[in-house]
Scaffold this motif. Structure first.
Motif: not given
Lengths: 289, 375, 275
Positions: A16-19, C93-95, C156-163
């Protein structure tokens, strides 16, 4: 955070992090190396400190550094104090505080370009401020804020604009952390005899300190990247570091010097972050594990 | 600051016609209580009954709508909490996360400008009393739930308050720890003799800890008395049903007279009234509906009765809860289920019909409409 | 001994509150109101020095800004760039956000730190090397180049917010769905995603706005396919004042709409993204 037990498929999170990793490597990691290479290469493409020597011999660089620091030390403390006061006020949850919160947040989503134009609209020679002051006879001729030789006035307009635009940013960080403080702590303080000020200094302040510090850091880092407002309101009359990156690249087409400016901005940011992280630690959070 | 040295002065707490409304919601509705100096009083009731609000009115964290709070003869109704000389243990402990245990306990003293020596002495005294003297340098995040609880209690007693308030202090602990802390807090209070008000929804806590218990429901004081009074003489169906486990059986009955005898009667059950109850029943007027209340532990399985003043009936065992210490039987009757608490060694098969005996001395009668106890 | 607050004290407090609220409202709204007035004011009113509040309003500067100065092209470019940025950052970012919210795995803290570090890093300095790379790739001066750079900035923001938003949806729902026969992927799309949608939508708009507002990278990366801020920055200095105000006003509209829609998520979202 609860996780499913997935012993036989523990590669899934990495997949999941790969992309993200690929993307960041391609569009941040690689350009970063490229930037380093540019900054450290001479005109003929050889490795060397030539660019840095050119830069330090240029008085504009020192001016840009000085102006950036001036802006930083004028804006950031004011901003943090103002934002903290605002956050404390909104957190007192008076009737209609949500509306006030909403109004304070509007500048959050505004671009620096837009904000700069708004303050230009007020402070220019035909702007509202001058027209207003003249109409009511405070002044006879318009006060000029922008233009050659007026950079000290423009400086204060820039400060005001940044205060208007970016204080809400600090405000939401601080408000979020104020809202996280359990009401119980204040009630316990009430019972055990704290006065209003004692509650502020011994409960509110220490518990918001981590957020206060990180807001301070973020604003400091952003201040080194300040560009749009300054560029629109004063052009190169007030040279700043980010503005020089733009100027070297877009006007002079000197990629190497632009990258060198960029490198210096990054270096300063890294040093500040490092100093911050080593100096400021919050004991009651650190010792958790 | 008279109490700084020497013993704690014991304080009487008096609540007079206390009301606290939140908009239209009557959280506390006209409650008057008198708590004796040094007494341990428990406020007991289901969640939302107003017990915590009442406690907060005593603490000053809530301002009362009307009514008065007195400590001895001093009217403290409108004093802010810090001027009341009280202390409190909060449900979620509320020990300040950015202070060490030492500071958590000592800071309130520092605020009251005690000398450094005195603060140290007192903190050590309280910490030793609670067995946390080895944790003084830790931060709350490094403590277990039980340890945090002890810190909260230590902080509360270190000021030697006039009144000690506790708001469900044990509800966040696991069952084993809860039983232990129950005993410890009780012993602590006995030694300190500080007037204590303790809020809980747990009837076992209330019965075991309180000198007296105030049972609340929907903001109204139902009954205030010793655990014995509350258990044996509940004033209404609410108190009768809230105290005791399994819950008291409530059976709708009619009063029937046959010659000189009076009976409580419904299909499948007939209970004759003893002489001491007859007067109270004969005074009743009009055609009203009544509810017979009898606790499961006051119905015996045939052959196990400790008295001969019983009324016998039969019922089919629908379900038997084998707790081994006891056996709780659910019997099918014409009026519904009847719950009986029988000894644990009893061997009973589900589906079998058995004879049971209702203890005539331990029955209660309530008015169905008002819920009030007749006896 | 201090008494608790009397009605008089409360009244004074109330008045002070109202005054402070008034000051806040004036301070934060005045620039917005004024630029709205100026955007529509006729140029002749603007240059009339004794006219504080204009009385003649016109759409003519909108027209000339749109067509003569080709702002419509810039607006279109801005929207395209922002939409591509939004989609790209979500797909990528979502995954990762899901992985952070649902799994415990070795190296998780390192990855989190890495993302936080990129968040802190002055990404604008990457504009120069990116320009060189895009020139080589043949996507310089295109909406793709700008979108790719913007995606790197908001990722980076999208990852943190979506998590954080996905963590807010209880795992129980997802587990229940898996017990009742859905696969993990189905459970995510049928259960978790719909529940997290309002929050995720807000963060998508957030990504849109950041791209819409970004000026530095956009200016450096493009020459002809300029986004609106870049276009204004390049042409504003050279055009009459009233164009600047109209331009500033147009840029501010999406921001105000945005804030209105996400007002409920405001504090939490910015709280996360800036921590």
């Amino acid at each position: 955070m609860i996780s499913f037990s997935l012993r036989e498929k523990n590669w899934i999170p990495y997949l999941l992090f790969l992309p993200v990793l690929i993307y960041l490597a391609g569009f941040i990691g690689y350009p970063l190396l490229k930037a380093l290479q540019l900054a450290f290469s001479s005109e003929e493409g050889k490795f060397g400190l030539e660019n840095f020597i050119t830069l330090t011999q240029d008085s504009t660089f020192w001016k840009a550094l000085k102006n950036t620091l001036y802006l930083l030390i004028t804006i950031v403390p004011l901003q943090v104090i103002l934002a903290f006061l605002l956050a404390l006020f909104v957190n007192s949850r008076f009737k209609g505080y949500m509306t006030v919160l909403y109004i304070i947040s509007i500048p959050l989503a505004l671009s620096d370009v837009s904000a700069a134009l708004m303050s230009y609209n007020i402070f220019t020679s035909h702007g509202f401020l001058n027209k207003f002051l003249m109409k009511f006879g405070f002044i006879e001729n318009p006060i000029y804020f922008f233009g050659l030789g007026l950079s000290s006035r423009a400086f204060w307009v820039i400060v005001l604009t940044e205060l208007w635009r970016a204080t809400p940013l600090v405000f939401v960080i601080l408000l979020a952390s104020l809202q996280m403080i359990s009401k119980d702590y204040f009630e316990a303080a009430d019972v055990f005899g704290f006065s209003k000020w004692q509650k502020f200094f011994h409960i509110t302040l220490p518990l918001t300190m981590p957020s206060l510090q990180s807001a301070l850091l973020i604003r400091t880092l952003f201040a080194f990247q300040i560009f749009g407002v300054v560029w629109l309101l004063s052009g190169r009359d007030i040279p700043i570091l980010a503005g020089e990156v733009y100027y070297q690249q877009a006007e002079l087409n000197n990629f190497r010097l632009a990258a060198t400016y960029g490198f210096i901005i990054a270096l300063i940011c890294i040093i500040i972050s490092w100093v911050y992280i080593t100096l400021l630690r919050t004991k009651h959070l650190e010792m958790e594990r | 600051m008279k109490e700084r040295e020497g013993k704690i002065r014991l304080v009487k707490v008096k609540l007079k016609g206390l009301k606290k409304y939140f908009g239209k919601v009557k959280a506390v509705d006209d409650i008057s209580l008198e708590i004796n100096p040094g007494e341990f009083v428990v406020l007991l009731g289901p969640s939302g009954c107003g017990k915590t609000t009442l406690l907060r009115c005593v603490s000053g964290l809530e301002v009362v709508t009307t009514g008065k709070v007195f400590f001895d003869e001093d009217d403290v109704t409108y004093l802010s909490p810090k001027d009341r000389n009280i202390s409190m243990v909060f449900q979620n402990y509320a020990i300040w996360p950015h202070m060490t245990v030492n500071n958590n306990i000592g800071f309130p003293l520092r605020i009251k400008r005690y000398s450094q020596k005195e603060i140290e002495k007192r903190v050590n005294w309280a910490a030793e009393l609670l067995g946390i003297d080895n944790l003084l340098d830790r931060y709350p995040v490094q403590l277990s739930g039980g340890q945090r609880q002890r810190v909260a209690v230590a902080r509360a007693i270190v000021m030697e308050p006039k009144v000690l308030l506790m708001d469900e202090p044990l509800s966040n602990l696991d069952a084993l720890l809860r039983v232990r802390m129950r005993a410890e807090i009780r012993k602590l209070q006995e030694n300190l003799k500080v007037t204590t008000i303790y809020v809980t929804h747990d009837q076992v806590e209330a019965m075991t800890m309180g000198n007296r218990i105030a049972v609340l429901n929907q903001g109204i004081l139902q009954q205030f008395g010793s655990s014995e009074e509350i258990y044996h003489n509940p004033v209404n169906t609410f108190v009768a049903g809230f105290i005791g486990s399994p819950q008291m059986n409530f059976i709708e009955v009619e009063i029937v007279s046959q010659g000189k005898e009076l009976f409580l009667k419904t299909k499948g059950l007939e209970v004759s009234l003893l002489d001491k109850y007859k007067d109270k029943v004969s005074k009743l007027s009009g055609k009203r509906k009544y509810i017979l209340g009898v606790r499961p532990e006051h119905i015996y399985v045939s052959g196990r009765a400790q008295t001969d003043k019983v009324a016998a009936t039969k019922g089919k065992v629908y379900f038997a809860e084998l707790l081994r210490s006891d056996t709780v039987l659910h019997l099918e009757k014409e009026f519904g289920f009847l719950v009986v608490k029988a000894p644990g060694d009893l061997k009973i098969k589900e589906g079998k019909e058995i004879e049971i005996l209702v203890d005539l001395l331990r029955i209660h009668l309530f008015d169905k409409d008002t819920g009030k106890a007749i006896f | 001994m201090k008494r608790q607050k009397t009605p008089m004290v409360l009244k004074i407090k109330q008045v002070i509150t109202i005054i402070i609220v008034g000051l806040i409202v004036i301070w934060f709204l005045t620039p917005l109101v004024l630029i709205t007035i100026s955007a529509f004011a006729s140029p002749s009113d603007y240059y009339q020095i004794d006219k504080v509040i204009p009385t003649h309003f016109t759409l003519s500067q909108f027209k000339s800004l749109f067509f003569e100065l080709e702002a419509w092209k810039a607006i279109l470019t801005s929207i395209k760039v922002a939409v591509v940025t939004m989609l790209l950052s979500f797909v990528i970012g979502l995954p990762a956000g899901y992985a952070l919210s649902r799994y415990i795995f070795p190296g998780k803290n390192f990855l989190k730190l890495l993302i936080l570090a990129t968040r802190m890093f002055p990404l604008m300095i990457l504009a120069i090397p990116l320009l060189i790379i895009f020139m080589r790739m043949g996507v310089s001066d295109s909406i793709w180049g700008t979108s790719l750079a913007h995606t790197a900035m908001v990722l980076p923001m999208i990852i943190l917010i979506s998590s954080s938003i996905l963590s807010g949806v209880s795992v129980d729902y997802e587990e229940a769905a898996m017990i009742f026969g859905l696969s993990r992927i189905q459970a995510f799309f049928k259960i978790t995603l719909p529940l997290a949608l309002p929050g995720l939508a807000a963060s998508a708009i957030f990504a849109f706005i950041i791209s819409w507002n970004e000026v530095f990278v956009a200016t450096i990366l493009t020459l002809t396919n300029r986004t609106l801020p870049a276009h204004i920055l390049k042409t504003a200095m050279a055009s009459p004042d009233y164009f600047k105000f109209t331009g500033g006003f147009i840029m501010a509209i999406p921001a105000m709409v945005f804030i209105f829609f996400v007002r409920r998520h405001l504090v939490t979202m910015w709280g996360i993204s800036l921590k």
